[in-house]
Design an enzyme around this catalytic site. Sequence first.
Site, PDB file in Angstrom:
ATOM      1  N   HIS A 108       2.106   4.147   3.366  1.00 31.71           N
ATOM      2  CA  HIS A 108       0.927   4.783   3.948  1.00 31.71           C
ATOM      3  C   HIS A 108       0.675   4.344   5.390  1.00 31.71           C
ATOM      4  O   HIS A 108      -0.031   5.029   6.126  1.00 31.71           O
ATOM      5  CB  HIS A 108      -0.321   4.529   3.086  1.00 31.71           C
ATOM      6  CG  HIS A 108      -0.865   3.148   3.154  1.00 31.71           C
ATOM      7  ND1 HIS A 108      -0.526   2.158   2.253  1.00 31.71           N
ATOM      8  CD2 HIS A 108      -1.750   2.578   3.999  1.00 31.71           C
ATOM      9  CE1 HIS A 108      -1.185   1.052   2.545  1.00 31.71           C
ATOM     10  NE2 HIS A 108      -1.931   1.276   3.596  1.00 31.71           N
ATOM     11  N   ASP A 138       4.435   3.361  -2.832  1.00 30.99           N
ATOM     12  CA  ASP A 138       3.846   3.098  -1.519  1.00 30.99           C
ATOM     13  C   ASP A 138       4.643   2.052  -0.741  1.00 30.99           C
ATOM     14  O   ASP A 138       4.087   1.118  -0.177  1.00 30.99           O
ATOM     15  CB  ASP A 138       2.380   2.659  -1.650  1.00 30.99           C
ATOM     16  CG  ASP A 138       1.649   2.707  -0.308  1.00 30.99           C
ATOM     17  OD1 ASP A 138       2.041   3.533   0.538  1.00 30.99           O
ATOM     18  OD2 ASP A 138       0.706   1.925  -0.109  1.00 30.99           O
ATOM     19  N   ASN A 211      -4.114  -5.849   6.775  1.00 27.60           N
ATOM     20  CA  ASN A 211      -3.255  -6.721   5.975  1.00 27.60           C
ATOM     21  C   ASN A 211      -2.167  -5.940   5.246  1.00 27.60           C
ATOM     22  O   ASN A 211      -1.197  -6.511   4.757  1.00 27.60           O
ATOM     23  CB  ASN A 211      -4.066  -7.481   4.918  1.00 27.60           C
ATOM     24  CG  ASN A 211      -4.638  -8.783   5.429  1.00 27.60           C
ATOM     25  OD1 ASN A 211      -5.824  -8.882   5.709  1.00 27.60           O
ATOM     26  ND2 ASN A 211      -3.785  -9.797   5.551  1.00 27.60           N
ATOM     27  N   SER A 212      -2.342  -4.639   5.140  1.00 32.64           N
ATOM     28  CA  SER A 212      -1.422  -3.818   4.373  1.00 32.64           C
ATOM     29  C   SER A 212       0.013  -3.976   4.863  1.00 32.64           C
ATOM     30  O   SER A 212       0.281  -3.954   6.062  1.00 32.64           O
ATOM     31  CB  SER A 212      -1.836  -2.346   4.477  1.00 32.64           C
ATOM     32  OG  SER A 212      -1.160  -1.578   3.526  1.00 32.64           O
ATOM     33  N   GLY A 270      14.042  10.245 -20.360  1.00 33.41           N
ATOM     34  CA  GLY A 270      13.902  11.600 -20.871  1.00 33.41           C
ATOM     35  C   GLY A 270      12.907  11.715 -22.007  1.00 33.41           C
ATOM     36  O   GLY A 270      13.173  12.393 -23.006  1.00 33.41           O
TER      37      GLY A 270
END
Length: 466
Positions: A108, A138, A211-212, A270
Amino acid sequence: MPKNRTARAVLGIAAFFLAGVSPPPGGSAAPRPAFGNRVFVEAVKRIRPSVVHIQVTPRRSGSGGLMDFFGRGPMKQSPFGLPPSGVRQNVGAGIVISDDGYILTNHHIVQNAESILVKLHTGEEFDATLSGVDEKSDLALLKVDAPDKLKAATLGDSDSVEVGEWVIAVGSPFGLSHSVSVGILSAKDRDLHQGPYDSYLQTDASINPGNSGGPLTNARGEVIGINTAIFSRGGIQKNMGVGFAVPINQAKAVIDDLRHRGYPIRGRLGVSVGRVPPDEGKKLGLPRLRGAKLAEVVRGGPAHKAGLRRGDVIVEFGGKTVVTWQSLPRIVARSKPKSDAEVKFYRDGALKELRVRLGSLPDRPKKSRKDFHPSLGMKIKAITPRLAKRFRLKTEEGLVIIRVKSGGPAERGGVRAGDLLLEVNHAPVATLSEFRKTLKLAEGDDSLLLLLRRRETDIFAAVRVR
């Protein structure tokens, strides 16, 4: 000296030693840190050189849910080296995972990036290219071309960490690069309902916007997670003591794919699964919430071929306990495609075992990156002063090829990173929009003829696209 005063002095000196602090000679020197402080100091020394500050200029503004809590928004001021007023940038952090310049961060942060700038702990800055993305976890992998080897972080084992352990978060809160905070691991396997593979680590270490993408480490400085999200209430984006990180073992499972393919290929069973009804679980003697009931088995899929049926309750997969029904897809996704796994399951009240050969599930990005052209195997950007310096160009106008995929059409045609792109099929291309328009006109052609300038020489390169 009176007796009681002597006793107090002895007790005072004893107290200094019991606290791990030497009494200052003559009362002039400052006391040394108490025993235990060096644990964090040494851990930070190990991890900090492997943490980078990331600034991203996006093509356009976007909005999201939980993941938008980190590093987004217009900058009205320009302290701490942040962009000037009115310039919208994403700010975050990343982790060097190899000495040849690969950096792990959050998807992101770099989503829809026009440009990505990476700043090392030494202050050196480099333009980064996007090597691959895993949207469902992410995660994103960046690549920088640094003249010297970078310091790679040590990746730990997020499965073995325990709730209550000390943890350290390093990142760029509010643009303050390489900031450090300390807390404990508050919980494991948190499901934030952001995707099918949610299994976050929770921490109370102080983390904030910026901080991400930075590391969450144990007390030895080993990376156990990638800080990704914070709990927020009322739209206030600040630390409330509840932060979340993607477990590093989840990232380890996809790093090679991101590096070599650009997207992850996960294991496939599956099946579709659901929770085990309480009455049924009680009859089978299962602990509360344990197991995953097969709601559907895809005909011809790996589970069907192995002999699994609808209604079977899987309690162990590949040696790992299926704690809840949501955990089975996560375990399967981490498993290597085309590998064999032992499955323990209940059928008709009896515990059974079988072996299943997993299939593969490619998780390609929803949209191809506009400046990377898979059919050509190269990435093109408008020349900037930084790119001109990086490739030693004598111009700051036009287009430059900044990345060529190994073994791709462009490389086979003789294209190299650093080449200036002048024409496509004899049509001049000075901007990205002109390049895209020319590509559109050439749809259906088996090859493209590129006019390149390499150093002082103009050369033609024929790139096959079919």
